[in-house]
Scaffold this motif. Structure first.
Motif, PDB file in Angstrom:
ATOM      1  N   LEU A  51       0.623  -1.304   0.412  1.00 12.60           N
ATOM      2  CA  LEU A  51      -0.172   0.186  -0.149  1.00 12.60           C
ATOM      3  C   LEU A  51       0.393   1.169  -0.022  1.00 12.60           C
ATOM      4  N   GLY A  52       1.955   1.267   0.601  1.00 13.97           N
ATOM      5  CA  GLY A  52       2.496   2.175   0.909  1.00 13.97           C
ATOM      6  C   GLY A  52       3.365   3.195   0.008  1.00 13.97           C
ATOM      7  N   SER A  53       3.602   1.762  -0.637  1.00 13.60           N
ATOM      8  CA  SER A  53       4.875   1.485  -2.805  1.00 13.60           C
ATOM      9  C   SER A  53       3.902   2.039  -3.769  1.00 13.60           C
ATOM     10  N   ALA A  54       2.328   1.810  -3.275  1.00 17.67           N
ATOM     11  CA  ALA A  54       1.511   2.392  -4.162  1.00 17.67           C
ATOM     12  C   ALA A  54       1.191   3.765  -4.621  1.00 17.67           C
ATOM     13  N   LEU A  55       1.071   4.315  -2.931  1.00 20.68           N
ATOM     14  CA  LEU A  55       1.347   5.710  -2.605  1.00 20.68           C
ATOM     15  C   LEU A  55       2.318   6.117  -3.514  1.00 20.68           C
ATOM     16  N   ALA A  56       3.835   5.858  -3.256  1.00 21.40           N
ATOM     17  CA  ALA A  56       4.415   6.514  -3.664  1.00 21.40           C
ATOM     18  C   ALA A  56       4.600   5.958  -5.222  1.00 21.40           C
ATOM     19  N   ALA A  57       4.172   5.139  -5.650  1.00 21.74           N
ATOM     20  CA  ALA A  57       4.244   4.928  -6.906  1.00 21.74           C
ATOM     21  C   ALA A  57       3.163   5.795  -8.183  1.00 21.74           C
ATOM     22  N   THR A  58       2.324   6.428  -7.202  1.00 20.05           N
ATOM     23  CA  THR A  58       1.068   6.885  -7.563  1.00 20.05           C
ATOM     24  C   THR A  58       1.494   8.925  -7.529  1.00 20.05           C
ATOM     25  N   ILE A  59       1.886   8.871  -6.856  1.00 17.18           N
ATOM     26  CA  ILE A  59       2.777  11.038  -6.154  1.00 17.18           C
ATOM     27  C   ILE A  59       4.173  10.588  -7.317  1.00 17.18           C
ATOM     28  N   ASN A  60       4.327   9.996  -7.355  1.00 17.10           N
ATOM     29  CA  ASN A  60       6.309  10.055  -8.446  1.00 17.10           C
ATOM     30  C   ASN A  60       6.034   9.430 -10.314  1.00 17.10           C
ATOM     31  N   PHE A  61       4.494   9.068 -10.244  1.00 13.76           N
ATOM     32  CA  PHE A  61       4.503   8.480 -11.895  1.00 13.76           C
ATOM     33  C   PHE A  61       4.854   9.700 -12.503  1.00 13.76           C
ATOM     34  N   PRO A  62       3.910  10.732 -12.273  1.00 12.64           N
ATOM     35  CA  PRO A  62       4.898  12.134 -13.006  1.00 12.64           C
ATOM     36  C   PRO A  62       5.880  12.674 -13.412  1.00 12.64           C
ATOM     37  N   LEU A  63       6.382  12.683 -12.113  1.00 13.96           N
ATOM     38  CA  LEU A  63       7.646  12.788 -12.342  1.00 13.96           C
ATOM     39  C   LEU A  63       8.537  11.964 -12.665  1.00 13.96           C
ATOM     40  N   TRP A  64       9.303  10.677 -12.731  1.00 18.98           N
ATOM     41  CA  TRP A  64       8.571   9.880 -13.435  1.00 18.98           C
ATOM     42  C   TRP A  64       8.904   9.945 -15.111  1.00 18.98           C
ATOM     43  N   LYS A  65       7.342  10.204 -15.638  1.00 17.66           N
ATOM     44  CA  LYS A  65       7.466  10.196 -16.606  1.00 17.66           C
ATOM     45  C   LYS A  65       8.436  11.639 -17.254  1.00 17.66           C
ATOM     46  N   ALA A  66       7.961  13.040 -16.308  1.00 18.22           N
ATOM     47  CA  ALA A  66       9.476  14.160 -17.119  1.00 18.22           C
ATOM     48  C   ALA A  66      10.909  13.796 -17.495  1.00 18.22           C
ATOM     49  N   ALA A  67      10.913  13.059 -16.258  1.00 16.68           N
ATOM     50  CA  ALA A  67      12.634  12.197 -16.126  1.00 16.68           C
ATOM     51  C   ALA A  67      12.114  11.841 -17.795  1.00 16.68           C
ATOM     52  N   ALA A  68      11.760  10.410 -17.377  1.00 19.76           N
ATOM     53  CA  ALA A  68      12.328   9.715 -18.799  1.00 19.76           C
ATOM     54  C   ALA A  68      12.141  11.001 -19.975  1.00 19.76           C
ATOM     55  N   ILE A  69      11.491  11.959 -19.983  1.00 15.33           N
ATOM     56  CA  ILE A  69      11.391  12.044 -21.329  1.00 15.33           C
ATOM     57  C   ILE A  69      12.572  12.746 -21.674  1.00 15.33           C
ATOM     58  N   GLY A  70      12.468  12.967 -20.652  1.00 19.01           N
ATOM     59  CA  GLY A  70      13.657  14.499 -20.339  1.00 19.01           C
ATOM     60  C   GLY A  70      14.869  13.674 -21.066  1.00 19.01           C
ATOM     61  N   GLN A  71      15.180  13.467 -19.569  1.00 19.60           N
ATOM     62  CA  GLN A  71      16.475  12.097 -20.143  1.00 19.60           C
ATOM     63  C   GLN A  71      16.683  11.657 -21.333  1.00 19.60           C
TER      64      GLN A  71
END
Length: 176
Positions: A51-71
């Motif tokens: 549950l904690g990991s799913a919450l962290a993934a939900t919060i972090n997905f947009p940041l991950w997507k931006a980093a993946a595109i940029g890098q």
């Protein structure tokens, strides 16, 4: 790196605090030096870690997507990374969730088990974390490779399976 660790660590640990059925720590104890040695549930509750990991993934997905595109050097507008379409979101969330849960759970339970069996604290702390992190990285690498490919605004692949198939056909197993 410290900010990213905090962003992924804090939601997982806060969920363990508030939802873990074995966790017995209050918010004031978080701020009292030496009040508790660990914030993990006493016997480890895998559901709380998930549950904690799913919450962290939900919060972090947009940041991950931006980093993946940029890098990755894809042509993009930075703010467009936060908008739909969210191709590969299910695979990314799954990969982030199970990986974090496995790393935190095995690190916590492995440390407790090894320290109880008399292993030195540095080894008991490092060995489970290094072992599970390595295994998670090997298993998740194709998921990461495929989901990063899907973030290319010019990508025509419909889903993770199509992206992985293309990578395999064009670069072989080493491309994954």
């Amino acid at each position: 790196v410290q900010f990213w660790n905090c962003v992924t660590f804090v939601p997982t640990r806060l969920t363990l605090l508030f939802f873990g059925n074995k966790a017995r720590i209050s918010l004031p104890e978080l701020f009292v030096k030496g009040a508790r040695k660990t914030m993990a549930p006493k016997q480890g509750d895998p559901a709380a870690y998930l549950l904690g990991s799913a919450l962290a993934a939900t919060i972090n997905f947009p940041l991950w997507k931006a980093a993946a595109i940029g890098q990755s050097g894809f042509k993009h507008n930075f703010f467009a990374a936060f908008a739909p379409p969210y191709k590969g979101v299910a695979a990314t969330m799954f990969g982030m969730t199970w990986a974090r849960a496995a790393i935190f759970y095995v690190s916590d339970t492995g440390k407790a088990s090894l320290s109880q069996s008399g292993v030195s604290m540095p080894v008991a702390t490092a060995l489970p974390a290094v072992t599970v992190s390595t295994i998670v990285q090997i298993i998740n690498q194709p998921i990461v490779r495929g989901t990063v490919t899907l973030q290319d605004p010019a990508c025509s692949h419909a889903d993770l399976g199509a992206a992985l198939s293309h990578i395999y056909k064009s670069r072989g197993l080493a491309g994954l």
